[in-house]
Each structure stands twice: as C-alpha cells, then as structure tokens.
Scaffold this active site. Structure first.
Site, PDB file in Angstrom:
ATOM      1  N   GLY A   1      33.351  25.198  35.326  1.00  0.00           N
ATOM      2  CA  GLY A   1      33.100  25.649  34.215  1.00  0.00           C
ATOM      3  C   GLY A   1      33.662  27.063  34.222  1.00  0.00           C
ATOM      4  O   GLY A   1      34.232  27.650  34.999  1.00  0.00           O
ATOM      5  N   ALA A   2      33.553  27.695  33.042  1.00  0.00           N
ATOM      6  CA  ALA A   2      33.949  29.185  32.705  1.00  0.00           C
ATOM      7  C   ALA A   2      33.002  30.280  33.563  1.00  0.00           C
ATOM      8  O   ALA A   2      33.734  31.271  33.876  1.00  0.00           O
ATOM      9  CB  ALA A   2      33.789  29.482  31.308  1.00  0.00           C
ATOM     10  N   GLU A   3      31.829  29.916  33.863  1.00  0.00           N
ATOM     11  CA  GLU A   3      30.957  30.900  34.544  1.00  0.00           C
ATOM     12  C   GLU A   3      30.524  30.442  35.677  1.00  0.00           C
ATOM     13  O   GLU A   3      29.983  31.302  36.703  1.00  0.00           O
ATOM     14  CB  GLU A   3      29.701  30.947  33.564  1.00  0.00           C
ATOM     15  CG  GLU A   3      29.856  31.337  32.088  1.00  0.00           C
ATOM     16  CD  GLU A   3      30.173  32.894  32.201  1.00  0.00           C
ATOM     17  OE1 GLU A   3      29.652  33.758  33.160  1.00  0.00           O
ATOM     18  OE2 GLU A   3      31.109  33.434  31.510  1.00  0.00           O
TER      19      GLU A   3
ATOM     20  N   ARG B   1      30.743  27.110  39.523  1.00  0.00           N
ATOM     21  CA  ARG B   1      31.233  26.027  40.018  1.00  0.00           C
ATOM     22  C   ARG B   1      30.002  25.115  40.535  1.00  0.00           C
ATOM     23  O   ARG B   1      29.049  26.052  40.992  1.00  0.00           O
ATOM     24  CB  ARG B   1      32.055  26.380  41.352  1.00  0.00           C
ATOM     25  CG  ARG B   1      33.496  27.036  40.907  1.00  0.00           C
ATOM     26  CD  ARG B   1      34.316  27.247  42.172  1.00  0.00           C
ATOM     27  NE  ARG B   1      35.422  27.920  41.727  1.00  0.00           N
ATOM     28  CZ  ARG B   1      35.452  29.445  41.855  1.00  0.00           C
ATOM     29  NH1 ARG B   1      34.689  29.928  42.347  1.00  0.00           N
ATOM     30  NH2 ARG B   1      36.653  29.858  41.412  1.00  0.00           N
TER      31      ARG B   1
ATOM     32  N   ASP C   1      24.877  25.935  25.637  1.00  0.00           N
ATOM     33  CA  ASP C   1      26.085  25.072  25.908  1.00  0.00           C
ATOM     34  C   ASP C   1      26.177  23.890  25.972  1.00  0.00           C
ATOM     35  O   ASP C   1      26.208  23.196  27.077  1.00  0.00           O
ATOM     36  CB  ASP C   1      26.522  25.698  27.141  1.00  0.00           C
ATOM     37  CG  ASP C   1      27.862  25.543  27.598  1.00  0.00           C
ATOM     38  OD1 ASP C   1      28.683  24.895  26.694  1.00  0.00           O
ATOM     39  OD2 ASP C   1      28.533  25.476  28.667  1.00  0.00           O
TER      40      ASP C   1
END
Length: 177
Positions: free
Chosen positions: A21-23, A25, A135
């Site tokens: 994801g964006a933040e 692994r 999220d």
C-alpha cells in the site's frame, strides 16, 4: 501496484510479498513455527528522518493496540503476534483467504450480499467499541471460510440482540485488519 515493486523486494528473507500500500508492505513469514504476515511500514523520503521514524513507530504501536481492542470487542481481526516498533514492523496471524475485492469479483450477488451483511456487523462492532478504521476498503479485508467463527461470539451475539430484529448465519468470517 505489485508490478512496480522491484523483484528484489517481492521475495526476500521475510518471504513472499503479499501486498503493498501507500504506507507499508505485507510479507508472508513464519513466527514461532506458525504462519504469519509481517507488515513493514517503509521510510518516506520526503519526511525528515526523525519525524519519519516517530510516525512509523507510533503507527505500528497504535495499530497493534487497535487490533487488540477490536478482538476484545468481538471483531474477527488477526491476532497480534509481535510488534517491533524499532523496526516499524507488525507481525500478525496469517489469514488465508481472498480480499473482499476479489470475493466481490468472483461470487454471486447473493453471496456478496450475505458477506456485505457480515462486513457491516464487523464495522458496527468496531464503531461500538469507539474504533474508527481510517482506511476501510475492500482491499483491506480478508475472508476465511470456516465452520465456526474464530472470534468472540458473545460480543457479537450481544450486539445482534441489541440491534438486530433477526439474525442470520454465514460460514464466511470477515477479518478486518
């Protein structure tokens, strides 16, 4: 996207890369002889290094606390096995199954509706416990088909008695990490 991740990161000492994801692994791993996943929050180069490590460490600790609170509230969330705030890594029980996104794409409308009801119950339990996910997407939910739900049935049953005119059962348990 997985294609954008260098091959050297897709499989390493941690195991196979399952998601990114964006933040963070998420890798397959073993911990204490049992299947697990490790969620590693990676460095964001645009942040000052001191701020970056504090943010990543505090988010790992906060996520571990929220998963524990969610399980206490009766949400089927993965078991926290170990939180390494220094390495910004969270080790969790491995839940084998499709994401909600895959499930929706591969199953009938009736099955998707039944699963949607189960997801709604899980989210309601989170909110009843004062937890906001932050999220909540179909890519962040994994489903496991089991004969019996491996979560605290009493909290779930109490909520159903308080809020639902009738109950239904499903053999698909939503895990909301």
């Amino acid at each position: 996207k997985m294609e954008d991740v260098p091959l050297s990161l897709r499989r390493g000492p941690r195991g196979e890369l399952l998601a990114q994801g964006a933040e963070a692994r998420v890798f397959a791993t073993m911990l204490g002889g049992r299947p697990a996943v490790v969620k590693e929050r990676f460095v964001k180069a645009y942040r000052h290094p001191d701020i970056d490590i504090r943010l990543r460490s505090s988010r790992i600790a906060q996520e571990a606390r929220m998963l524990l609170r969610a399980r206490q509230a009766g949400v089927c969330a993965p078991t926290v096995l170990f939180a390494d705030v220094n390495a910004c890594a969270l080790y969790l029980e491995r839940i084998d199954g499709p994401t909600a996104k895959c499930f929706v794409q591969e199953h009938s409308p009736a099955e998707v509706r039944a699963l949607g009801a189960a997801i709604g119950e899980g989210i309601a339990l989170l909110h009843d416990a004062g937890i906001v996910h932050g999220d909540l997407t179909t890519s962040n939910m994994v489903f496991q088909i089991r004969a019996h739900a491996p979560c605290d049935e009493s909290a779930h049953a109490n909520r159903l008695r308080r809020h639902a005119p009738r109950t239904t059962t499903t053999d698909r348990t939503p895990y909301i990490p």
